[in-house]
Design an enzyme around this catalytic site. Structure first.
Site, mmCIF file in Angstrom:
data_model
loop_
_atom_site.group_PDB
_atom_site.id
_atom_site.type_symbol
_atom_site.label_atom_id
_atom_site.label_comp_id
_atom_site.label_asym_id
_atom_site.label_seq_id
_atom_site.Cartn_x
_atom_site.Cartn_y
_atom_site.Cartn_z
ATOM 1 N N GLU A 75 0.830 -1.209 0.000
ATOM 2 C CA GLU A 75 0.000 0.000 0.000
ATOM 3 C C GLU A 75 0.868 1.265 0.000
ATOM 4 O O GLU A 75 0.780 2.100 0.918
ATOM 5 C CB GLU A 75 -0.962 -0.011 1.186
ATOM 6 C CG GLU A 75 -1.971 -1.142 1.097
ATOM 7 C CD GLU A 75 -3.113 -1.054 2.104
ATOM 8 O OE1 GLU A 75 -2.916 -0.439 3.170
ATOM 9 O OE2 GLU A 75 -4.186 -1.606 1.828
ATOM 10 N N GLU A 89 -6.445 -7.802 -1.246
ATOM 11 C CA GLU A 89 -6.839 -7.858 0.163
ATOM 12 C C GLU A 89 -8.305 -7.499 0.323
ATOM 13 O O GLU A 89 -8.792 -6.548 -0.298
ATOM 14 C CB GLU A 89 -6.054 -6.832 0.991
ATOM 15 C CG GLU A 89 -4.619 -7.143 1.245
ATOM 16 C CD GLU A 89 -4.004 -6.076 2.148
ATOM 17 O OE1 GLU A 89 -4.733 -5.472 2.962
ATOM 18 O OE2 GLU A 89 -2.799 -5.840 2.030
HETATM 19 C C1 GLA Z 1 -4.244 -2.932 4.732
HETATM 20 C C2 GLA Z 1 -2.838 -3.505 4.808
HETATM 21 C C3 GLA Z 1 -2.763 -4.765 5.592
HETATM 22 C C4 GLA Z 1 -3.631 -4.700 6.801
HETATM 23 C C5 GLA Z 1 -5.045 -4.405 6.393
HETATM 24 C C6 GLA Z 1 -6.028 -4.393 7.530
HETATM 25 O O1 GLA Z 1 -4.939 -3.295 3.624
HETATM 26 O O2 GLA Z 1 -2.267 -3.689 3.543
HETATM 27 O O3 GLA Z 1 -1.418 -4.973 5.948
HETATM 28 O O4 GLA Z 1 -3.165 -3.707 7.654
HETATM 29 O O5 GLA Z 1 -5.073 -3.140 5.804
HETATM 30 O O6 GLA Z 1 -7.339 -4.174 7.077
#
Ligand code: GLA
Ligand code: ZN
Length: 669
Positions: free
Chosen positions: A154, A306
């Site tokens: 991210e 994710e």
């Molecule tokens: C983000 C991050 C993950 C985790 C999730 C939790 O998407 O990439 O590492 O922290 O949030 O929802």
């Protein structure tokens, strides 16, 4: 060929999640891999936050654990999306080199103890990134388990430190050449902001009052480019040794990264999408996010990297998904073009800040309803092989880009902070989504020729070239629908002079002179076509210059003036909505535009709470309601999920779904 082809050819729909074996002992690794196999998991992301484990001291690498983990996964036939561990540097780095940590707009340096505290511009940080990534790539580029690379996590850091200030100045020199060009673009005659040299420019740090909007826009552009640079540094090292696709996880409508400018840097678009079960608009928003990320690489299949299996831990009140909604969220992503659905994360952490975040294996273990649903979902996804690689054939485009969002929603001191770009985008997308009409979210520079309807809900800032691209739509026989406060500014957020929207006044056959945010009472509008309604939030003082007036304001200074216009151009049409109509009126306007464009919904009379989306020759029908639903379908089909034939009535259980394989269509673009 797309980035996922090699992976999906052997595996079908990809299924898995982030796995953090560094948090567990080897006996748990073995249990996990066995559970993964049983659940049909075929892809896991490994090592995302493992830097401190991989390199416990500067220059000393410990990879024995990762050797074992990759071998275990490979023996189980599970592909690995191997992460460069650079999202969170180990504490020793900041301790030795404080300048590797980011500084905020108030000059406060970020501390260790959380994650993502790095300064993306720090050369020392980048040198350490290079070292750890090289080590990883040298060791694992040829490992047979490694099928994809996950750069960082991210990416989204903004930094205001002195080093980033220097890099900003270098970036500005390249963009403007000489400082007078910068002064012109930034309109620095205002408030005595004229720069006599690039050396005087600093990032928009804490200041007594409003910042220069053009400077803020450029800082956002620079920040996105600087993160892309950091991505490129790592992707470049990977590509020296590995042919596997390289990606990073985007966050759909996240303001920090202009994904359209990253399209050629990722081999696969990957996205993180967290629906909120407590928010009724969440399914529509998720569909919009999917339509956005699919557009980044021009419709290629993408990867949902994710999502949450149950609840997240970062909202104030974390309502979990039902297991039915968990499956529907995954099917929605596939219906909107994803070739894989993954989760954060495989096994719930017992310690650390995310100990209350759901996972595919909860704290209570595999003997749980959630894990049984995870397992059943794995089997279900395997049945969707026929959609893998298929495109979503969209005839409707919704125009959005990051610079215009920044300028139109994220800069302060606009006529109204209530007219928000994303809210408008969602409002125009919703009736399309509700009708099951495939829609691509694309930038204004996209090739728009393939679309019969182009919707521009709120494109505040636009270049001349992009404005001309949009204006061609009705001229070549398409339908263009433009919302309020559009094409108001150029790419430097400078307001265009003349009757607005200056570049589109001709094509719309209507033009305005004044924006008029409304008080809470709103403003009555009269319309033969749409009935009387109350406009809210916003109005514009507009006149028709030849367009047909479909609705007029009924009261106040604007009484009798157009609220909604349409101009025909041969077969083409240009519609202009100057306000925020109620939801049903907007839906009727969008429906009329669809009719004019000759775009029809795949199904009619779909019950409320049932969602339809077509991908290739498969029509997904998702029942979000807690009751049974009956949906009429036009002809016989096979439901890929159940394997059953369906004649003309589809019976869906509560939170049930079907993926109807239809006869191939007439229309293939
Ligand atoms: C983000 C991050 C993950 C985790 C999730 C939790 O998407 O990439 O590492 O922290 O949030 O929802
Ligand atoms: Zn910095």
């Amino acid at each position: 060929m797309t980035g996922l082809d090699a992976l999906t050819a052997a595996r079908g729909v990809l299924y898995g999640g982030d796995w953090n074996p560094e948090q567990w002992t080897p006996d748990v690794w073995r249990e996990d891999v066995a559970l993964m196999r049983a659940a049909g998991v075929n892809l896991v992301s490994v090592g995302i936050f493992s830097w401190a484990t991989l390199e416990p001291e500067p220059g000393r690498f410990d990879t024995a654990w990762l050797d074992e983990v990759l071998d275990l996964l490979h023996d189980a036939g599970i592909a690995v999306d191997l992460a460069t561990p650079t999202a969170s540097p180990p504490p020793w780095l900041a301790h030795r080199y404080p300048e590797t940590s980011a500084v905020d707009a108030h000059g406060v340096r970020m501390s260790v103890g959380s994650r993502n505290h790095f300064c993306p511009g720090s050369q020392v940080f980048r040198d350490h990134v290079e070292a750890v990534v090289r080590h990883l790539v040298d060791r694992y580029a040829d490992h047979p388990a490694v099928a994809m690379w996950h750069v960082g996590n991210e990416l989204g850091q903004t930094c205001w430190c002195d080093r980033c200030a220097e890099r900003l100045r270098t970036w500005l020199r390249a963009r403007y050449g000489d400082v007078d060009a910068l002064n012109a673009a930034w309109a620095t005659a205002f408030w005595s902001q004229r720069y006599s040299s690039f050396d005087e420019v600093v990032p928009p740090r804490a200041a007594p009052y409003l910042h220069n909007p053009a400077a803020e826009l450029d800082f956002r552009r620079f920040t996105s480019d600087q993160l892309r640079d950091l991505y490129r540094l790592q992707a470049g090292i990977v590509r020296e040794r590995s042919d596997a696709p390289v990606t990073t996880n985007f966050m759909n409508f996240f303001p920090g990264v202009d994904q359209h400018t990253w399209a050629d840097d990722v081999d696969v678009v990957a996205d993180d999408c967290y629906t909120d079960p407590a928010d009724a608009s969440s399914p529509a928003r998720a569909a919009l996010a999917h339509d956005l990320v699919r557009g980044v690489r021009r419709g290629e299949p993408w990867l949902l990297m994710e999502q949450a299996a149950g609840a997240v831990n970062w909202r104030a009140h974390n309502v979990p998904k039902s297991t039915g909604a968990m499956v529907l969220d995954s099917l929605r992503a596939v219906a909107h073009g994803a070739d894989g659905v993954c989760y954060f994360q495989w096994r719930a952490s017992t310690g650390g800040a995310e100990r209350f975040h759901s996972a595919m294996v909860p704290h209570a273990g595999p003997d749980t309803d959630l894990h049984r649903a995870v397992r059943a979902q794995g089997a279900l996804l395997q049945r969707l092989r026929p959609v893998v690689g298929a495109r979503v054939d969209a005839r409707v485009a919704l125009v959005f880009d990051w610079p215009s969002w920044w300028a139109g929603e994220l800069l302060p001191a606009r006529p109204s902070m209530r007219l928000d770009v994303l809210g408008r985008l969602a409002a125009y997308h919703e009736p399309l989504w509700r009708a099951g009409i495939a829609t691509d979210v694309v930038p204004p520079s996209a090739d728009l020729d393939g679309y019969d309807l182009v919707v521009v809900p709120s494109l505040h800032a636009v270049t001349d070239a992009d404005a001309a691209n949009v204006a061609r739509v009705p001229e070549r026989g398409g339908v263009l629908l433009v919302g309020p406060f559009s094409a108001v500014a150029d790419e430097h957020a400078r307001v265009r002079r003349g009757r607005f929207p200056v570049p589109w006044a001709d094509v719309l056959g209507a033009s305005g002179e004044d924006w008029r945010p409304l008080d809470d009472a709103g403003l009555r509008v009269a319309s033969d076509r749409y009935g009387a309604f109350t406009a809210t939030t916003w109005s514009e003082h507009v006149r028709s210059d030849g367009a047909e007036v479909l609705a007029t304001y009924a009261d106040g200074d604007l009484a009798g003036l157009p609220a909604l216009t349409r101009r025909t151009h041969g077969d083409g049409e240009a519609w202009y909505v100057t306000t925020v109509p109620p939801r049903d009126v907007l839906a009727a306007v969008v429906a009329d535009c669809l009719t004019a464009a000759g775009v029809t919904a795949p199904l009619t009379d779909v019950p409320d709470g049932v969602e339809v989306a077509r991908r290739g020759d498969v029509l997904f029908v998702l029942n979000r309601t807690r009751g049974k639903q009956v949906v009429r379908i036009p002809g016989p089909a096979t439901d890929l999920l159940s394997g059953d034939g369906v004649a003309d009535e589809l019976l869906l259980p509560a939170e049930g779904a079907a993926a109807l394989h239809l006869a191939p269509t007439e229309r293939t673009r």
